[in-house]
Design a protein around this motif. Structure first.
Motif, PDB file in Angstrom:
ATOM      1  N   LYS A 135      -1.552  22.092 -11.054  1.00  0.00           N
ATOM      2  CA  LYS A 135      -1.510  21.900  -9.607  1.00  0.00           C
ATOM      3  C   LYS A 135      -2.448  20.759  -9.218  1.00  0.00           C
ATOM      4  O   LYS A 135      -3.415  20.459  -9.918  1.00  0.00           O
ATOM      5  N   ALA A 136      -2.111  20.144  -8.098  1.00  0.00           N
ATOM      6  CA  ALA A 136      -2.933  19.055  -7.568  1.00  0.00           C
ATOM      7  C   ALA A 136      -4.072  19.656  -6.754  1.00  0.00           C
ATOM      8  O   ALA A 136      -3.843  20.356  -5.763  1.00  0.00           O
ATOM      9  N   ILE A 137      -5.317  19.395  -7.167  1.00  0.00           N
ATOM     10  CA  ILE A 137      -6.464  19.939  -6.446  1.00  0.00           C
ATOM     11  C   ILE A 137      -7.001  18.933  -5.434  1.00  0.00           C
ATOM     12  O   ILE A 137      -7.756  19.299  -4.545  1.00  0.00           O
ATOM     13  N   ILE A 138      -6.629  17.639  -5.580  1.00  0.00           N
ATOM     14  CA  ILE A 138      -6.961  16.619  -4.570  1.00  0.00           C
ATOM     15  C   ILE A 138      -5.707  15.794  -4.327  1.00  0.00           C
ATOM     16  O   ILE A 138      -5.096  15.284  -5.265  1.00  0.00           O
ATOM     17  N   ASN A 139      -5.316  15.672  -3.051  1.00  0.00           N
ATOM     18  CA  ASN A 139      -4.230  14.783  -2.647  1.00  0.00           C
ATOM     19  C   ASN A 139      -4.600  14.243  -1.271  1.00  0.00           C
ATOM     20  O   ASN A 139      -4.156  14.738  -0.245  1.00  0.00           O
ATOM     21  N   SER A 140      -5.449  13.235  -1.270  1.00  0.00           N
ATOM     22  CA  SER A 140      -6.063  12.743  -0.031  1.00  0.00           C
ATOM     23  C   SER A 140      -5.658  11.296   0.200  1.00  0.00           C
ATOM     24  O   SER A 140      -5.870  10.439  -0.659  1.00  0.00           O
ATOM     25  N   THR A 141      -5.046  11.025   1.342  1.00  0.00           N
ATOM     26  CA  THR A 141      -4.673   9.667   1.722  1.00  0.00           C
ATOM     27  C   THR A 141      -5.860   8.989   2.406  1.00  0.00           C
ATOM     28  O   THR A 141      -6.417   9.520   3.365  1.00  0.00           O
ATOM     29  N   ILE A 142      -6.236   7.807   1.924  1.00  0.00           N
ATOM     30  CA  ILE A 142      -7.396   7.096   2.459  1.00  0.00           C
ATOM     31  C   ILE A 142      -7.025   6.434   3.783  1.00  0.00           C
ATOM     32  O   ILE A 142      -6.017   5.728   3.874  1.00  0.00           O
TER      33      ILE A 142
ATOM     34  N   SER B 242      -8.545   9.968  -9.615  1.00  0.00           N
ATOM     35  CA  SER B 242      -8.018   8.600  -9.666  1.00  0.00           C
ATOM     36  C   SER B 242      -7.650   8.123  -8.271  1.00  0.00           C
ATOM     37  O   SER B 242      -7.202   8.895  -7.423  1.00  0.00           O
ATOM     38  N   PHE B 243      -7.843   6.798  -8.064  1.00  0.00           N
ATOM     39  CA  PHE B 243      -7.330   6.109  -6.891  1.00  0.00           C
ATOM     40  C   PHE B 243      -5.949   5.563  -7.240  1.00  0.00           C
ATOM     41  O   PHE B 243      -5.778   4.897  -8.259  1.00  0.00           O
ATOM     42  N   PHE B 244      -4.947   5.830  -6.386  1.00  0.00           N
ATOM     43  CA  PHE B 244      -3.597   5.323  -6.589  1.00  0.00           C
ATOM     44  C   PHE B 244      -3.209   4.427  -5.408  1.00  0.00           C
ATOM     45  O   PHE B 244      -3.634   4.665  -4.269  1.00  0.00           O
ATOM     46  N   TYR B 245      -2.390   3.411  -5.704  1.00  0.00           N
ATOM     47  CA  TYR B 245      -1.880   2.516  -4.663  1.00  0.00           C
ATOM     48  C   TYR B 245      -0.367   2.540  -4.698  1.00  0.00           C
ATOM     49  O   TYR B 245       0.252   2.287  -5.734  1.00  0.00           O
ATOM     50  N   ASP B 246       0.258   2.871  -3.542  1.00  0.00           N
ATOM     51  CA  ASP B 246       1.704   2.889  -3.398  1.00  0.00           C
ATOM     52  C   ASP B 246       2.124   1.583  -2.735  1.00  0.00           C
ATOM     53  O   ASP B 246       1.910   1.383  -1.535  1.00  0.00           O
ATOM     54  N   ALA B 247       2.711   0.674  -3.522  1.00  0.00           N
ATOM     55  CA  ALA B 247       3.066  -0.648  -3.006  1.00  0.00           C
ATOM     56  C   ALA B 247       4.206  -0.572  -2.002  1.00  0.00           C
ATOM     57  O   ALA B 247       4.275  -1.378  -1.065  1.00  0.00           O
ATOM     58  N   SER B 248       5.138   0.392  -2.181  1.00  0.00           N
ATOM     59  CA  SER B 248       6.276   0.462  -1.274  1.00  0.00           C
ATOM     60  C   SER B 248       5.859   0.933   0.118  1.00  0.00           C
ATOM     61  O   SER B 248       6.401   0.481   1.113  1.00  0.00           O
ATOM     62  N   ARG B 249       4.877   1.849   0.188  1.00  0.00           N
ATOM     63  CA  ARG B 249       4.401   2.333   1.493  1.00  0.00           C
ATOM     64  C   ARG B 249       3.091   1.683   1.933  1.00  0.00           C
ATOM     65  O   ARG B 249       2.628   1.910   3.032  1.00  0.00           O
ATOM     66  N   ASN B 250       2.479   0.921   1.023  1.00  0.00           N
ATOM     67  CA  ASN B 250       1.197   0.275   1.307  1.00  0.00           C
ATOM     68  C   ASN B 250       0.143   1.327   1.669  1.00  0.00           C
ATOM     69  O   ASN B 250      -0.557   1.237   2.679  1.00  0.00           O
ATOM     70  N   VAL B 251       0.038   2.354   0.790  1.00  0.00           N
ATOM     71  CA  VAL B 251      -0.839   3.508   1.037  1.00  0.00           C
ATOM     72  C   VAL B 251      -1.739   3.705  -0.183  1.00  0.00           C
ATOM     73  O   VAL B 251      -1.301   3.545  -1.330  1.00  0.00           O
ATOM     74  N   TYR B 252      -2.989   4.068   0.078  1.00  0.00           N
ATOM     75  CA  TYR B 252      -3.948   4.391  -0.981  1.00  0.00           C
ATOM     76  C   TYR B 252      -4.223   5.898  -0.951  1.00  0.00           C
ATOM     77  O   TYR B 252      -4.398   6.483   0.131  1.00  0.00           O
ATOM     78  N   ARG B 253      -4.256   6.515  -2.144  1.00  0.00           N
ATOM     79  CA  ARG B 253      -4.508   7.952  -2.222  1.00  0.00           C
ATOM     80  C   ARG B 253      -5.511   8.246  -3.335  1.00  0.00           C
ATOM     81  O   ARG B 253      -5.620   7.498  -4.299  1.00  0.00           O
ATOM     82  N   ILE B 254      -6.218   9.370  -3.182  1.00  0.00           N
ATOM     83  CA  ILE B 254      -7.070   9.936  -4.241  1.00  0.00           C
ATOM     84  C   ILE B 254      -6.379  11.187  -4.739  1.00  0.00           C
ATOM     85  O   ILE B 254      -6.105  12.105  -3.959  1.00  0.00           O
TER      86      ILE B 254
ATOM     87  N   VAL C  17     -11.357   0.490  -1.142  1.00  0.00           N
ATOM     88  CA  VAL C  17     -10.041   1.028  -0.813  1.00  0.00           C
ATOM     89  C   VAL C  17      -9.928   1.291   0.683  1.00  0.00           C
ATOM     90  O   VAL C  17      -8.882   1.052   1.298  1.00  0.00           O
ATOM     91  N   LYS C  18     -11.009   1.766   1.301  1.00  0.00           N
ATOM     92  CA  LYS C  18     -10.973   2.002   2.751  1.00  0.00           C
ATOM     93  C   LYS C  18     -10.759   0.698   3.512  1.00  0.00           C
ATOM     94  O   LYS C  18      -9.989   0.643   4.479  1.00  0.00           O
ATOM     95  N   GLU C  19     -11.428  -0.374   3.076  1.00  0.00           N
ATOM     96  CA  GLU C  19     -11.238  -1.678   3.721  1.00  0.00           C
ATOM     97  C   GLU C  19      -9.808  -2.179   3.516  1.00  0.00           C
ATOM     98  O   GLU C  19      -9.193  -2.733   4.440  1.00  0.00           O
ATOM     99  N   ALA C  20      -9.266  -1.973   2.310  1.00  0.00           N
ATOM    100  CA  ALA C  20      -7.889  -2.375   2.054  1.00  0.00           C
ATOM    101  C   ALA C  20      -6.922  -1.573   2.917  1.00  0.00           C
ATOM    102  O   ALA C  20      -5.918  -2.109   3.414  1.00  0.00           O
ATOM    103  N   ALA C  21      -7.192  -0.280   3.129  1.00  0.00           N
ATOM    104  CA  ALA C  21      -6.343   0.543   3.986  1.00  0.00           C
ATOM    105  C   ALA C  21      -6.406   0.064   5.429  1.00  0.00           C
ATOM    106  O   ALA C  21      -5.390   0.077   6.144  1.00  0.00           O
ATOM    107  N   ARG C  22      -7.604  -0.372   5.857  1.00  0.00           N
ATOM    108  CA  ARG C  22      -7.725  -0.896   7.235  1.00  0.00           C
ATOM    109  C   ARG C  22      -6.894  -2.166   7.406  1.00  0.00           C
ATOM    110  O   ARG C  22      -6.155  -2.323   8.393  1.00  0.00           O
ATOM    111  N   LEU C  23      -6.994  -3.082   6.455  1.00  0.00           N
ATOM    112  CA  LEU C  23      -6.211  -4.312   6.529  1.00  0.00           C
ATOM    113  C   LEU C  23      -4.717  -4.022   6.481  1.00  0.00           C
ATOM    114  O   LEU C  23      -3.921  -4.657   7.196  1.00  0.00           O
ATOM    115  N   ALA C  24      -4.321  -3.047   5.643  1.00  0.00           N
ATOM    116  CA  ALA C  24      -2.909  -2.699   5.547  1.00  0.00           C
ATOM    117  C   ALA C  24      -2.393  -2.123   6.859  1.00  0.00           C
ATOM    118  O   ALA C  24      -1.280  -2.429   7.296  1.00  0.00           O
ATOM    119  N   ARG C  25      -3.239  -1.301   7.532  1.00  0.00           N
ATOM    120  CA  ARG C  25      -2.810  -0.742   8.820  1.00  0.00           C
ATOM    121  C   ARG C  25      -2.676  -1.844   9.879  1.00  0.00           C
ATOM    122  O   ARG C  25      -1.724  -1.840  10.667  1.00  0.00           O
TER     123      ARG C  25
END
Length: 368
Positions: free
Chosen positions: A60-67, A41-53, A112-120
């Motif tokens: 256990k979490a087998i994927i925890n990747s910040t985009i 799943s793709f998750f969006y953290d509105a408080s930190r403005n961060v996207y994660r997979i 999501v990558k484009e959204a992460a770029r704009l957020a940064r």
């Protein structure tokens, strides 16, 4: 009711796939991270403005990747894709059941990558406006920033797998700040959150399986009813044939007709028993439909129990801290008492020595 992190971080896209990670020793072979297809799943953290997979397998979490804007999702075959995560120092691979699912995941990754770029970029602009030190010598800094923007010095950084990333000096500073923020974010997580995510995904999978089984059962009910109608028609037809044979053959063949009638009766009883078994199966499948609601209630109760356990854990931690303080003070008092006893014993030894000397002196006087 969901935990606080579920309210803060919302899923925006989910898919099922087999998860792999690159072998850290060879950087070539793939190692399976899950025994079967799991939810990614793709998750969006509105408080930190961060996207994660995020993907959870078991407990256990087998994927925890910040985009990040530097990531790239590459389709290496019709049903397999991969991306490199320099922060996790690994390369993730996903195997999908269809080419369409892979295409949908790749498109979502690009968005999501484009959204992460704009957020940064927005975060960097807010940081520059909020920091008054950046306003000193503004014309000179603007000229330097414009020069850097037109001709940034590039640094070559070898990432995991076979990717090579190129960043400017300003990007390296941003990456350092981002790393510190991600470390802080990960330190705030707990195994309780991962367990809740695993329980939630497990319940969702169970719910989907029960709904699919119920739909399949509902589809089978029509077939069973049709078969029952055919059996009843066949029974009626056989009964009519028996009646016709009895009328044609008369009394001499009554015994044979009776035998055929008994066989038909047994066949009819077998068909009725089969019908009863099918009715019981339909009833059990309908009861499973109500079990879905019970599972939802059990899930909510489990979440409430986990929250209660977290509260109880906090209270126990406070009690442990107070007990540790009491134990520390008790140890200090014990050490003080041991020092006093040691001094007393030393003084007693001195007095015993003096007493022995006095006895020796008396003995000498008596001898004289």
């Amino acid at each position: 009711m969901y935990p606080l992190h579920r309210e803060r971080e919302q899923p925006i896209f989910s898919a099922r796939a087999h998860v792999f990670q690159i072998d850290p020793a060879t950087k070539r072979n793939w190692l399976p991270a899950s025994k079967h297809a799991v939810t990614v799943s793709f998750f969006y953290d509105a408080s930190r403005n961060v996207y994660r997979i995020i993907s959870v397998g078991g407990t256990k979490a087998i994927i925890n990747s910040t985009i990040t804007p530097n990531m790239t999702f590459t389709k290496t075959s019709q049903k397999f894709g991969q991306w490199a995560d320099s922060r996790a120092n690994t390369v993730y691979g996903l195997g999908f059941s269809t080419e369409q699912q892979l295409q949908q995941f790749a498109e979502q990754f690009t968005e999501v990558k484009e959204a992460a770029r704009l957020a940064r970029e927005k975060s960097q602009e807010r940081y520059e406006l909020a920091n008054p030190a950046l306003n000193i010598a503004a014309p000179q800094l603007s000229q330097e920033l414009s020069d850097d923007r037109h001709s940034p010095p590039l640094l070559k950084v070898n990432g995991p797998g076979e990717e090579k990333l190129f960043r400017s000096k300003s990007a390296e500073v941003e990456l350092t700040v981002e790393k510190e923020r991600v470390k802080k974010m990960l330190s705030e997580g707990s195994m309780c959150e991962i367990n809740l995510e695993a329980e939630l995904f497990t319940l969702q999978d169970s719910n989907a399986k029960l709904v699919a089984a119920l739909q399949e059962a509902n589809g089978s009910v029509g077939q069973w009813k049709q078969q029952l109608a055919e059996y009843q028609e066949e029974t009626d037809r056989l009964r009519e044939q028996v009646s016709e044979l009895e009328a044609q053959l008369g009394h001499p063949a009554a015994a044979a007709a009776h035998t055929d009638k008994e066989e038909l009766s047994r066949s009819l009883e077998e068909l009725e028993a089969l019908l009863s078994a099918k009715d019981q199966e339909i009833h059990s499948l309908r009861s499973k439909k109500t079990d879905v609601g019970e599972l939802e209630r059990e899930r909510e109760e489990a979440i409430q129990r986990l929250q209660e356990l977290e509260r109880r854990n906090t209270e126990l931690e406070g009690q442990i801290k107070s007990t540790e303080k009491t134990l520390s003070s008790s140890r200090e008092e014990q050490e003080k008492a041991e020092v006093e006893v040691r001094h007393f014993l030393e003084a007693l030894d001195v007095k015993i020595c003096d007493l022995n000397d006095l006895r020796q002196s008396l003995a000498n006087l008596v001898d004289k």
